[in-house]
Design a protein around this motif. Structure first.
Motif, PDB file in Angstrom:
ATOM      1  N   HIS A  93     -10.804  95.484  17.767  1.00 25.61           N
ATOM      2  CA  HIS A  93      -9.804  95.172  16.741  1.00 25.61           C
ATOM      3  C   HIS A  93      -9.035  96.407  16.305  1.00 25.61           C
ATOM      4  O   HIS A  93      -7.851  96.317  15.951  1.00 25.61           O
ATOM      5  N   LEU A  96      -5.903  96.973  18.102  1.00 27.88           N
ATOM      6  CA  LEU A  96      -4.729  96.146  17.737  1.00 27.88           C
ATOM      7  C   LEU A  96      -3.766  96.911  16.836  1.00 27.88           C
ATOM      8  O   LEU A  96      -2.566  96.612  16.826  1.00 27.88           O
ATOM      9  N   ARG A 102      -1.680  96.236   9.863  1.00 29.03           N
ATOM     10  CA  ARG A 102      -2.756  95.436   9.271  1.00 29.03           C
ATOM     11  C   ARG A 102      -2.212  94.265   8.439  1.00 29.03           C
ATOM     12  O   ARG A 102      -2.854  93.224   8.311  1.00 29.03           O
ATOM     13  N   LEU A 105      -2.095  91.190  10.402  1.00 30.40           N
ATOM     14  CA  LEU A 105      -3.328  90.722  11.024  1.00 30.40           C
ATOM     15  C   LEU A 105      -4.223  90.090   9.974  1.00 30.40           C
ATOM     16  O   LEU A 105      -4.336  90.585   8.846  1.00 30.40           O
ATOM     17  N   LEU A 109      -9.406  89.804  12.308  1.00 32.64           N
ATOM     18  CA  LEU A 109      -8.864  90.692  13.339  1.00 32.64           C
ATOM     19  C   LEU A 109      -8.676  92.104  12.805  1.00 32.64           C
ATOM     20  O   LEU A 109      -7.984  92.923  13.428  1.00 32.64           O
ATOM     21  N   GLY A 111      -7.330  92.945   9.785  1.00 29.60           N
ATOM     22  CA  GLY A 111      -6.198  93.114   8.861  1.00 29.60           C
ATOM     23  C   GLY A 111      -6.481  92.507   7.506  1.00 29.60           C
ATOM     24  O   GLY A 111      -7.632  92.172   7.193  1.00 29.60           O
TER      25      GLY A 111
END
Length: 454
Positions: A93, A96, A102, A105, A109, A111
């Motif tokens: 994660h 990402l 964030r 997300l 995930l 965020g």
């Protein structure tokens, strides 16, 4: 529910999602994140196949982030076809964050985007029927505007105009009124208020979602646009109605004006051509005078109608969408015909009145002459008798003249003036005869009076 997912279902969902975002968001395309650590393999394959087909048709997927602690699978082999998606492998994660902030997300995930799918579904279910109705009504309004943008063909006759005007009145009820725009606007305002109220009460994260805010703004914009289009349609309908009303009023005016013009032309010529007799006697002349008076009485209704028509024409000259030149020309012709009619009828009345007066003076003079001639004949016989008394004769003559005065000088002058201007030959001859006979008998009275006094 997810175990029943199909490619067709995913594609339908994707197509729906493409219609939801704002234009600028749609232009950026989708960023798809698939967590391979938690999603079953068959579900991954189904979604990849659907996304690949969707990508071939619409090319909306700009980024595909596959999160997995394992290496990227051979999707071509698993899906049984070439996969053209822009795939990027992310091991966890934290990886990402190299591709997404964030704030974009959700917590699972890594965020902090608070997203409640139920809130979003509820929001869309409330607003989408309204949006669909707005789109449908906007199309219908556009169709309603179309006929008004064309040049209006003016109906050529009164009945046709009346029918077109009737259809025009119905057209508003069949378009604007039946579309129930006011009710839809009220519904939109209620939806806006309800959605805002729910999101605030539930402290839902949806109220911060750009798509939510954009949709709320869209609802307001659609309401404003519908109102604007409605006002435009109503304005065009009103203008078209004004033109048809003006055409109908003018054609009504023209029809009645032409009827009145025909009447005046017919009766004005009739007065000039048929009402020419003056009468060869007082009785006939008085009968003709009564005919003129009766005729004048019968024309009062048409004259009143004409005055009202002229007033109507004066009003029409001030209206938009009427042919002022045509109206002015017809009014001018009617006024001229009225003047000619009044002039001819006035002249006819004057001649008849003069004829009646001429006959009266003539008969009055002849009656006096007949009475006087009898007295003078008796006087001539008495003058030759032995017992003739001059004094008594003078008294007798004076008494007769007191009871039967001779026509006055003014009457005699009027008799000659009327005889001079009359167009009736026999009336002229009778008047001249009466005038000369009065003069002759008056001289005889004067002669006898002088003779007796001497």
């Amino acid at each position: 529910m997810l175990k029943d997912i199909t490619e067709e279902g995913v594609i339908e969902m994707l197509i729906y999602f493409t219609s939801v975002p704002r234009e600028e968001a749609r232009a950026n395309g989708f960023c798809v994140i698939m967590d391979g650590n938690v999603m079953a393999d068959f579900m991954q394959v189904t979604i990849i196949r659907a996304l690949n087909q969707f990508q071939h048709d619409m090319s909306y997927v700009k980024t595909f982030l596959y999160v997995s602690s394992s290496p990227m699978p051979d999707w071509d082999t698993l899906c049984g076809s070439t996969i053209d998606l822009p795939l990027t492998h992310v091991s966890d994660h934290d990886g990402l964050l190299e591709h997404a902030d964030r704030s974009q997300l959700m917590p699972d995930l890594g965020g902090y985007l608070e997203y409640e799918h139920e809130d979003w579904v509820r929001f869309r279910m409330q607003v989408e029927p309204f949006l669909c109705d707005c789109v449908s009504i906007s199309k219908l309004l556009a169709q309603a505007i179309a006929p008004f943008t064309k040049d209006m063909e003016t109906p050529t006759n009164l009945e046709e105009t009346k029918e077109v005007l009737k259809k025009h009145q119905l057209k508003k009820r069949r378009t604007i009124d039946q579309l129930q725009i006011d009710e839809l606007t009220s519904q939109g305002l209620k939806i806006n208020k309800l959605i805002k109220q729910e999101s605030e009460e539930r402290r839902s994260s949806i109220q911060f979602n750009p798509e939510f805010l954009s949709t709320i703004a869209t609802v307001g914009k659609l309401i404003s646009n519908m109102e604007a289009v409605k006002e435009r349609v109503e304005g065009m309908w009103h203008t078209r109605g004004e033109k048809l009303e003006a055409t109908y009023k003018q054609q009504t005016f023209e029809k009645e004006a032409n009827q009145i013009i025909e009447w005046f032309e017919q009766f004005t010529n009739g007065v000039a051509q048929t009402h020419t007799e003056l009468g060869e006697s007082q009785q006939v002349a008085e009968s003709l005078a009564k005919e003129v008076t009766d005729f004048e009485t019968t024309t009062q209704q048409i004259l009143i109608r004409t005055e009202k028509l002229l007033q109507s024409g004066t009003i029409l000259e001030t209206l938009k969408h009427t042919d002022h030149d045509t109206i002015s020309t017809l009014m001018g012709k009617i006024k001229q015909l009225m003047t000619d009619f009044d002039d001819r009828l006035g002249k006819r009345k004057k001649k008849i009145d003069e004829s009646v007066q001429l006959h009266k003076l003539t008969e009055m003079s002849l009656d006096w002459c007949i009475e006087s001639a009898g007295l003078l004949s008796d006087f001539d016989l008495l003058c030759n008798s032995e017992d003739f008394n001059p004094a008594a004769a003078i008294v007798s003559i004076d008494q007769f003249l007191d009871e039967n005065p001779a026509p006055s000088a003014e009457n005699q002058q009027m008799l000659m003036e009327l005889a001079e201007i009359t167009e009736n030959h026999w009336a002229k001859q009778n008047a001249l005869f009466a005038f000369n006979r009065v003069m002759e008998i008056s001289e005889r009275f004067s002669y006898h009076s002088q003779m007796l006094e001497s």
